[in-house]
Write a protein that holds these residues in place. Structure first.
Motif, PDB file in Angstrom:
ATOM      1  N   GLN A  31      22.417  -4.608 -92.357  1.00  0.00           N
ATOM      2  CA  GLN A  31      22.853  -4.707 -90.986  1.00  0.00           C
ATOM      3  C   GLN A  31      24.294  -4.241 -90.905  1.00  0.00           C
ATOM      4  O   GLN A  31      25.000  -4.195 -91.900  1.00  0.00           O
ATOM      5  CB  GLN A  31      22.714  -6.138 -90.473  1.00  0.00           C
ATOM      6  N   GLN A  32      24.705  -3.918 -89.692  1.00  0.00           N
ATOM      7  CA  GLN A  32      26.058  -3.409 -89.515  1.00  0.00           C
ATOM      8  C   GLN A  32      27.050  -4.557 -89.439  1.00  0.00           C
ATOM      9  O   GLN A  32      26.909  -5.459 -88.608  1.00  0.00           O
ATOM     10  CB  GLN A  32      26.120  -2.561 -88.244  1.00  0.00           C
ATOM     11  N   SER A  33      28.047  -4.540 -90.304  1.00  0.00           N
ATOM     12  CA  SER A  33      29.043  -5.592 -90.377  1.00  0.00           C
ATOM     13  C   SER A  33      30.310  -5.159 -89.657  1.00  0.00           C
ATOM     14  O   SER A  33      30.736  -4.002 -89.771  1.00  0.00           O
ATOM     15  CB  SER A  33      29.382  -5.924 -91.838  1.00  0.00           C
ATOM     16  N   SER A  34      30.912  -6.098 -88.939  1.00  0.00           N
ATOM     17  CA  SER A  34      32.184  -5.821 -88.292  1.00  0.00           C
ATOM     18  C   SER A  34      33.267  -5.654 -89.347  1.00  0.00           C
ATOM     19  O   SER A  34      33.076  -5.974 -90.529  1.00  0.00           O
ATOM     20  CB  SER A  34      32.555  -6.969 -87.353  1.00  0.00           C
ATOM     21  N   GLN A  35      34.419  -5.170 -88.902  1.00  0.00           N
ATOM     22  CA  GLN A  35      35.512  -4.960 -89.836  1.00  0.00           C
ATOM     23  C   GLN A  35      35.978  -6.289 -90.446  1.00  0.00           C
ATOM     24  O   GLN A  35      36.285  -6.362 -91.638  1.00  0.00           O
ATOM     25  CB  GLN A  35      36.679  -4.268 -89.137  1.00  0.00           C
ATOM     26  N   PHE A  36      35.983  -7.341 -89.638  1.00  0.00           N
ATOM     27  CA  PHE A  36      36.397  -8.654 -90.149  1.00  0.00           C
ATOM     28  C   PHE A  36      35.391  -9.167 -91.183  1.00  0.00           C
ATOM     29  O   PHE A  36      35.775  -9.709 -92.226  1.00  0.00           O
ATOM     30  CB  PHE A  36      36.523  -9.654 -89.007  1.00  0.00           C
ATOM     31  N   LYS A  37      34.087  -9.020 -90.896  1.00  0.00           N
ATOM     32  CA  LYS A  37      33.077  -9.484 -91.842  1.00  0.00           C
ATOM     33  C   LYS A  37      33.153  -8.682 -93.136  1.00  0.00           C
ATOM     34  O   LYS A  37      32.991  -9.230 -94.233  1.00  0.00           O
ATOM     35  CB  LYS A  37      31.683  -9.368 -91.231  1.00  0.00           C
ATOM     36  N   THR A  38      33.378  -7.384 -93.024  1.00  0.00           N
ATOM     37  CA  THR A  38      33.534  -6.560 -94.226  1.00  0.00           C
ATOM     38  C   THR A  38      34.720  -7.036 -95.049  1.00  0.00           C
ATOM     39  O   THR A  38      34.640  -7.138 -96.277  1.00  0.00           O
ATOM     40  CB  THR A  38      33.740  -5.084 -93.837  1.00  0.00           C
ATOM     41  N   ALA A 250      28.966  -1.627 -93.576  1.00  0.00           N
ATOM     42  CA  ALA A 250      30.125  -1.585 -92.683  1.00  0.00           C
ATOM     43  C   ALA A 250      29.802  -0.782 -91.424  1.00  0.00           C
ATOM     44  O   ALA A 250      29.277   0.325 -91.493  1.00  0.00           O
ATOM     45  CB  ALA A 250      31.320  -0.977 -93.400  1.00  0.00           C
ATOM     46  N   LYS A 251      30.119  -1.346 -90.263  1.00  0.00           N
ATOM     47  CA  LYS A 251      29.873  -0.656 -88.999  1.00  0.00           C
ATOM     48  C   LYS A 251      30.822   0.533 -88.849  1.00  0.00           C
ATOM     49  O   LYS A 251      30.422   1.610 -88.414  1.00  0.00           O
ATOM     50  CB  LYS A 251      30.060  -1.636 -87.834  1.00  0.00           C
ATOM     51  N   ASP A 252      32.080   0.324 -89.230  1.00  0.00           N
ATOM     52  CA  ASP A 252      33.094   1.375 -89.099  1.00  0.00           C
ATOM     53  C   ASP A 252      33.356   1.986 -90.478  1.00  0.00           C
ATOM     54  O   ASP A 252      34.333   1.664 -91.144  1.00  0.00           O
ATOM     55  CB  ASP A 252      34.382   0.783 -88.516  1.00  0.00           C
ATOM     56  N   THR A 259      40.141  -0.874 -94.661  1.00  0.00           N
ATOM     57  CA  THR A 259      39.753  -2.285 -94.790  1.00  0.00           C
ATOM     58  C   THR A 259      39.791  -2.719 -96.247  1.00  0.00           C
ATOM     59  O   THR A 259      40.284  -3.805 -96.572  1.00  0.00           O
ATOM     60  CB  THR A 259      38.339  -2.500 -94.219  1.00  0.00           C
TER      61      THR A 259
END
Length: 415
Positions: A31-38, A250-252, A259
């Motif tokens: 799944q796509q993770s936000s920058q904070f989650k990454t 990672a989403k981004d 990151t």
């Protein structure tokens, strides 16, 4: 190029690119993770038991020398992680290549079966080495806590450390028998929270002790302990096998490098503070596991027990990449109880033979961790990009390979 010769082989079947996924079971479905989650996932992947040996390493190398070595290793680790990501992206851009999920996939795509075998072997040795250090820490800590009140180190002809280590074995056999470790993910998150909290308490205790005692410390311990310090610092930045799965989620992806760099910078500052302050507090009395320096009392006991719980439940999670590799090779990817139990028993037996926690960190860090973290990423990048980049980049890749081999051989010879 080697990867071009393997192109048809890799593209002929979705199973040609390997089944093994290293640490991915903890991540769940893609799944796509936000920058904070990454950022948070990188912290979980990298921070481990190696930090507990940094104060002792700084005592031997000197605190300035240790900090410089730590930041150098951190930067090199970060650079090589990016090399691995760039190599994977390049390979996936080639027509006919299946999805590359793991470090082993990269090795297979670049060097065929030999590349996969080499990466798999290093993963087995590194992950098992981490778990050996966990058992050493748990048994040493329990012996320290209980012996402080009983005063006896020998029980029925065997040291208490060995009793506690054998006592962990039945529970680890049970935990490592769980076919899927997804159910242990909440325990992993809890364990990491406990470790960060315990590190904070240890830092506070170190600051108090330093303010009261201010023992003499040295800035430079000499070049004779340089390789030892490199091994411990390399071990502390464990987690190279998680980088590709994390980048995939990672989403981004465009800013994944930033990151990762931010995470490595924060972790490096945390490590440097933890190692230096631990040495400042206890000076030449700094022990190989810093938590054994913080004395008695309810808070100290809770901190050490918390770290034991952390590593105890992290053990099966860290062994899972080993099981994935061995079950793929020996049981066609099917769950095998005997493979898991034999590996747990082997790790326990090796832990019984290791006399010193920090020395073992240095040995593992200087051998398999250097190979996985430095040599293989630079080598794979060199092979894949040799016709596309300038000589400066190729020369840097070659220099990293040579430096990694020299460091590994030199540290092993000094053990």
């Amino acid at each position: 190029m080697v990867f071009e010769r393997k192109k048809n082989e890799a593209g002929s079947s979705s199973q040609s690119i390997p089944i093994a996924r290293e640490d991915t079971p903890l991540l769940g479905q893609a799944q796509q993770s936000s920058q904070f989650k990454t950022l948070a996932n990188i912290f979980i992947a990298i921070i481990g038991s190696g930090v507990l040996g940094l104060p002792y390493s700084f005592m031997r190398s000197g605190w300035v020398f240790g900090i410089l070595t730590l930041f150098s290793v951190a930067f090199l680790t970060y650079y090589c992680m990016l090399l691995l990501v760039y190599t994977r992206r390049k390979l996936e851009s080639l027509n006919g290549y299946s999805k590359i999920n793991s470090f082993g996939d990269v090795g297979f795509s670049v060097c065929g079966s030999f590349g996969r075998f080499s990466v798999d072997l290093m993963i087995i040795l590194s992950q098992a080495g981490f778990c050996v250090s966990y058992l050493i820490f748990v048994s040493n800590t329990l012996a320290h806590l209980i012996n402080a009140s009983s005063g006896s180190e020998i029980l029925l002809g065997m040291s208490r450390k060995k009793w506690y280590l054998w006592g962990c074995l039945p529970f680890q056999l049970g935990l490592n028998s769980i076919p899927t470790l997804t159910h242990l993910a909440p325990l992993s998150i809890f364990a990491d929270i406990v470790q960060l909290g315990a590190m904070g308490v240890v830092l506070g205790k170190d600051a108090i002790v330093y303010a009261q005692n201010k023992p003499p410390v040295q800035a430079f311990g000499g070049w004779s302990v340089f390789f030892y310090c490199v091994g411990v610092c390399t071990y502390a930045f464990e987690g190279i096998g998680m980088i590709l799965p994390l980048e995939s989620e990672a989403k981004d992806k465009k800013n994944f490098g930033k990151t990762l760099g931010l995470s490595m910078g924060i972790i490096s500052l945390l490590y440097a503070t933890f190692g230096a302050l631990g040495y400042f507090a206890f000076g030449d009395e700094t022990k190989d596991i810093i938590t054994t320096n913080i004395g008695s009392g309810l808070l100290s006991t809770l901190v050490q027990l918390g770290l034991c719980i952390n590593l105890f439940f992290t053990f099966p999670l860290m062994m899972n990449p080993v099981y994935e590799v061995l079950e793929r090779r020996f049981t066609e990817g099917r769950y095998s109880l005997w493979v898991r139990w034999l590996m747990v028993l082997g790790v326990a037996l090796l832990a019984l033979l290791v006399p010193n926690f920090a020395d073992f960190l240095s040995l593992v860090g200087s051998s398999v961790c250097i190979a996985l973290g430095f040599v293989f990423p630079a080598l794979f990048h060199l092979i894949v990009f040799k016709d596309e980049v300038n000589w400066a980049i190729l020369g840097l890749d070659g220099a990293i390979i040579v430096i990694g081999i020299v460091l590994g051989v030199s540290v092993i010879n000094t053990q």
